[in-house]
Design a protein around this motif. Structure first.
Motif, PDB file in Angstrom:
ATOM      1  N   VAL A  33      19.394   7.971  -1.480  1.00 62.89           N
ATOM      2  CA  VAL A  33      18.051   8.561  -1.428  1.00 62.89           C
ATOM      3  C   VAL A  33      17.160   7.538  -0.732  1.00 62.89           C
ATOM      4  O   VAL A  33      17.216   6.353  -1.034  1.00 62.89           O
ATOM      5  CB  VAL A  33      17.521   8.861  -2.855  1.00 62.89           C
ATOM      6  CG1 VAL A  33      16.095   9.395  -2.803  1.00 62.89           C
ATOM      7  CG2 VAL A  33      18.454   9.839  -3.573  1.00 62.89           C
ATOM      8  N   SER A  34      16.334   8.011   0.216  1.00 62.83           N
ATOM      9  CA  SER A  34      15.472   7.085   0.956  1.00 62.83           C
ATOM     10  C   SER A  34      14.083   7.653   1.100  1.00 62.83           C
ATOM     11  O   SER A  34      13.864   8.857   0.982  1.00 62.83           O
ATOM     12  CB  SER A  34      16.076   6.819   2.334  1.00 62.83           C
ATOM     13  OG  SER A  34      16.091   8.010   3.100  1.00 62.83           O
ATOM     14  N   TRP A  35      13.137   6.740   1.368  1.00 58.12           N
ATOM     15  CA  TRP A  35      11.759   7.157   1.618  1.00 58.12           C
ATOM     16  C   TRP A  35      11.074   6.135   2.505  1.00 58.12           C
ATOM     17  O   TRP A  35      11.366   4.950   2.456  1.00 58.12           O
ATOM     18  CB  TRP A  35      10.982   7.339   0.313  1.00 58.12           C
ATOM     19  CG  TRP A  35      10.980   6.124  -0.561  1.00 58.12           C
ATOM     20  CD1 TRP A  35      10.031   5.138  -0.584  1.00 58.12           C
ATOM     21  CD2 TRP A  35      11.977   5.728  -1.504  1.00 58.12           C
ATOM     22  NE1 TRP A  35      10.378   4.156  -1.491  1.00 58.12           N
ATOM     23  CE2 TRP A  35      11.582   4.504  -2.072  1.00 58.12           C
ATOM     24  CE3 TRP A  35      13.185   6.291  -1.916  1.00 58.12           C
ATOM     25  CZ2 TRP A  35      12.333   3.849  -3.031  1.00 58.12           C
ATOM     26  CZ3 TRP A  35      13.935   5.626  -2.878  1.00 58.12           C
ATOM     27  CH2 TRP A  35      13.499   4.423  -3.420  1.00 58.12           C
ATOM     28  N   ASP A  36      10.188   6.639   3.339  1.00 55.81           N
ATOM     29  CA  ASP A  36       9.350   5.813   4.199  1.00 55.81           C
ATOM     30  C   ASP A  36       8.024   6.536   4.312  1.00 55.81           C
ATOM     31  O   ASP A  36       7.866   7.472   5.090  1.00 55.81           O
ATOM     32  CB  ASP A  36       9.998   5.643   5.571  1.00 55.81           C
ATOM     33  CG  ASP A  36       9.157   4.792   6.520  1.00 55.81           C
ATOM     34  OD1 ASP A  36       7.991   4.495   6.179  1.00 55.81           O
ATOM     35  OD2 ASP A  36       9.677   4.442   7.595  1.00 55.81           O
ATOM     36  N   HIS A  37       7.065   6.106   3.497  1.00 50.33           N
ATOM     37  CA  HIS A  37       5.759   6.768   3.461  1.00 50.33           C
ATOM     38  C   HIS A  37       4.951   6.558   4.744  1.00 50.33           C
ATOM     39  O   HIS A  37       3.969   7.243   4.972  1.00 50.33           O
ATOM     40  CB  HIS A  37       4.969   6.320   2.224  1.00 50.33           C
ATOM     41  CG  HIS A  37       5.500   6.920   0.975  1.00 50.33           C
ATOM     42  ND1 HIS A  37       4.986   8.069   0.426  1.00 50.33           N
ATOM     43  CD2 HIS A  37       6.532   6.552   0.171  1.00 50.33           C
ATOM     44  CE1 HIS A  37       5.660   8.370  -0.680  1.00 50.33           C
ATOM     45  NE2 HIS A  37       6.606   7.471  -0.845  1.00 50.33           N
ATOM     46  N   GLY A  38       5.379   5.621   5.582  1.00 52.09           N
ATOM     47  CA  GLY A  38       4.728   5.427   6.874  1.00 52.09           C
ATOM     48  C   GLY A  38       4.970   6.579   7.829  1.00 52.09           C
ATOM     49  O   GLY A  38       4.300   6.685   8.853  1.00 52.09           O
ATOM     50  N   LYS A  39       5.901   7.459   7.499  1.00 50.66           N
ATOM     51  CA  LYS A  39       6.208   8.602   8.366  1.00 50.66           C
ATOM     52  C   LYS A  39       5.184   9.724   8.249  1.00 50.66           C
ATOM     53  O   LYS A  39       5.170  10.618   9.088  1.00 50.66           O
ATOM     54  CB  LYS A  39       7.591   9.174   8.027  1.00 50.66           C
ATOM     55  CG  LYS A  39       8.738   8.280   8.446  1.00 50.66           C
ATOM     56  CD  LYS A  39      10.045   8.971   8.127  1.00 50.66           C
ATOM     57  CE  LYS A  39      11.197   8.336   8.875  1.00 50.66           C
ATOM     58  NZ  LYS A  39      12.345   9.213   8.925  1.00 50.66           N
ATOM     59  N   VAL A  40       4.349   9.697   7.185  1.00 47.34           N
ATOM     60  CA  VAL A  40       3.372  10.791   7.021  1.00 47.34           C
ATOM     61  C   VAL A  40       1.960  10.318   7.307  1.00 47.34           C
ATOM     62  O   VAL A  40       1.635   9.187   7.234  1.00 47.34           O
ATOM     63  CB  VAL A  40       3.414  11.447   5.617  1.00 47.34           C
ATOM     64  CG1 VAL A  40       4.642  12.308   5.508  1.00 47.34           C
ATOM     65  CG2 VAL A  40       3.385  10.410   4.515  1.00 47.34           C
ATOM     66  N   GLU A  83       0.855  -1.190   0.000  1.00 52.69           N
ATOM     67  CA  GLU A  83       0.000   0.000   0.000  1.00 52.69           C
ATOM     68  C   GLU A  83       0.891   1.240   0.000  1.00 52.69           C
ATOM     69  O   GLU A  83       2.029   1.209   0.485  1.00 52.69           O
ATOM     70  CB  GLU A  83      -0.895   0.007   1.252  1.00 52.69           C
ATOM     71  CG  GLU A  83      -1.791  -1.210   1.377  1.00 52.69           C
ATOM     72  CD  GLU A  83      -2.829  -1.308   0.273  1.00 52.69           C
ATOM     73  OE1 GLU A  83      -3.277  -0.254  -0.215  1.00 52.69           O
ATOM     74  OE2 GLU A  83      -3.187  -2.436  -0.107  1.00 52.69           O
ATOM     75  N   TYR A  84       0.360   2.351  -0.519  1.00 53.56           N
ATOM     76  CA  TYR A  84       1.146   3.582  -0.641  1.00 53.56           C
ATOM     77  C   TYR A  84       1.799   3.986   0.682  1.00 53.56           C
ATOM     78  O   TYR A  84       2.980   4.316   0.725  1.00 53.56           O
ATOM     79  CB  TYR A  84       0.264   4.722  -1.169  1.00 53.56           C
ATOM     80  CG  TYR A  84       1.036   5.995  -1.405  1.00 53.56           C
ATOM     81  CD1 TYR A  84       1.816   6.146  -2.543  1.00 53.56           C
ATOM     82  CD2 TYR A  84       0.999   7.027  -0.478  1.00 53.56           C
ATOM     83  CE1 TYR A  84       2.546   7.303  -2.757  1.00 53.56           C
ATOM     84  CE2 TYR A  84       1.729   8.186  -0.680  1.00 53.56           C
ATOM     85  CZ  TYR A  84       2.496   8.324  -1.819  1.00 53.56           C
ATOM     86  OH  TYR A  84       3.216   9.468  -2.021  1.00 53.56           O
ATOM     87  N   ASN A  85       1.025   3.915   1.787  1.00 58.73           N
ATOM     88  CA  ASN A  85       1.570   4.357   3.071  1.00 58.73           C
ATOM     89  C   ASN A  85       2.570   3.361   3.668  1.00 58.73           C
ATOM     90  O   ASN A  85       3.146   3.618   4.721  1.00 58.73           O
ATOM     91  CB  ASN A  85       0.445   4.658   4.072  1.00 58.73           C
ATOM     92  CG  ASN A  85      -0.336   3.417   4.451  1.00 58.73           C
ATOM     93  OD1 ASN A  85      -0.310   2.424   3.738  1.00 58.73           O
ATOM     94  ND2 ASN A  85      -1.038   3.481   5.564  1.00 58.73           N
ATOM     95  N   GLU A  86       2.788   2.223   2.996  1.00 63.92           N
ATOM     96  CA  GLU A  86       3.772   1.230   3.443  1.00 63.92           C
ATOM     97  C   GLU A  86       5.070   1.309   2.634  1.00 63.92           C
ATOM     98  O   GLU A  86       6.040   0.635   2.965  1.00 63.92           O
ATOM     99  CB  GLU A  86       3.216  -0.185   3.263  1.00 63.92           C
ATOM    100  CG  GLU A  86       1.969  -0.488   4.045  1.00 63.92           C
ATOM    101  CD  GLU A  86       1.333  -1.812   3.645  1.00 63.92           C
ATOM    102  OE1 GLU A  86       0.536  -2.303   4.440  1.00 63.92           O
ATOM    103  OE2 GLU A  86       1.622  -2.338   2.549  1.00 63.92           O
ATOM    104  N   LEU A  87       5.076   2.100   1.548  1.00 61.34           N
ATOM    105  CA  LEU A  87       6.239   2.119   0.656  1.00 61.34           C
ATOM    106  C   LEU A  87       7.470   2.661   1.378  1.00 61.34           C
ATOM    107  O   LEU A  87       7.439   3.731   1.975  1.00 61.34           O
ATOM    108  CB  LEU A  87       5.954   2.947  -0.588  1.00 61.34           C
ATOM    109  CG  LEU A  87       4.834   2.432  -1.491  1.00 61.34           C
ATOM    110  CD1 LEU A  87       4.656   3.374  -2.686  1.00 61.34           C
ATOM    111  CD2 LEU A  87       5.105   1.013  -1.952  1.00 61.34           C
ATOM    112  N   ARG A  88       8.537   1.866   1.313  1.00 61.35           N
ATOM    113  CA  ARG A  88       9.821   2.266   1.881  1.00 61.35           C
ATOM    114  C   ARG A  88      10.898   1.828   0.912  1.00 61.35           C
ATOM    115  O   ARG A  88      10.749   0.833   0.206  1.00 61.35           O
ATOM    116  CB  ARG A  88      10.091   1.552   3.208  1.00 61.35           C
ATOM    117  CG  ARG A  88       9.128   1.862   4.307  1.00 61.35           C
ATOM    118  CD  ARG A  88       9.483   1.168   5.602  1.00 61.35           C
ATOM    119  NE  ARG A  88       9.634  -0.279   5.410  1.00 61.35           N
ATOM    120  CZ  ARG A  88      10.248  -1.093   6.251  1.00 61.35           C
ATOM    121  NH1 ARG A  88      10.802  -0.625   7.346  1.00 61.35           N
ATOM    122  NH2 ARG A  88      10.327  -2.385   6.015  1.00 61.35           N
TER     123      ARG A  88
END
Length: 158
Positions: free
Chosen positions: A151-158, A80-85
């Motif tokens: 470069v990193s991302w963790d959509h669970g942070k928002v 899911e979008y909010n799980e993308l890391r």
């Protein structure tokens, strides 16, 4: 505000290190002879904090790295979008022939690929299993990712 969402989802250096340590599959891109990306998925472990894996010394990625060491690595997960890391590393792939670090990385990755308990780097492995892994490593080299940019991302942070 430009960049504010980007800043919110960026992982800290510690989170990046933990994330890379917790995963074991990486997409690896090297530059082919005509400039096209050559993309493969590899099992990896961390060697001195860097993504490392073994591969056949005659493989296309090794041929590419010997010609041009440019390499990009991507480790990602989530559905899911909010799980993308994920973590993307841009830099150079070092081709290392030295059997000692190749063996250390190979024991960890080889154990994982065989579905066996994964040893810590440098820990002894059952001698019979170690012998089989060493035989497989004889035709392989070690690749270590030397990142210039992460470069990193963790959509669970928002």
């Amino acid at each position: 505000m430009a960049g504010s969402k980007r800043d919110k989802i960026k992982m800290t250096p510690e989170e990046v290190a933990d994330y890379l340590a917790a995963n074991f599959k990486v997409q690896v891109a090297t530059v082919g002879k005509d400039g096209e990306p050559h993309l493969v998925t590899m099992f990896y472990t961390l060697y001195e904090g860097k993504i490392a894996f073994t591969t056949y010394r005659s493989s296309q990625k090794v041929i590419n790295l010997r010609r041009d060491p440019t390499m990009t690595c991507l480790v990602e997960d989530g559905v899911e979008y909010n799980e993308l890391r994920g973590v993307a590393l841009y830099g150079r792939g070092l081709v290392i022939e030295d059997p000692e670090p190749r063996s250390k990385v190979g024991m960890v990755v080889g154990s994982r690929m065989a579905g066996l308990p994964v040893p810590e780097m440098g820990e002894p492995v059952d001698p019979v299993i170690a012998e089989g892994i060493e035989q497989a490593l004889a035709k392989r080299v070690l690749i270590v990712m030397e990142p210039d940019r992460v470069v990193s991302w963790d959509h669970g942070k928002v």
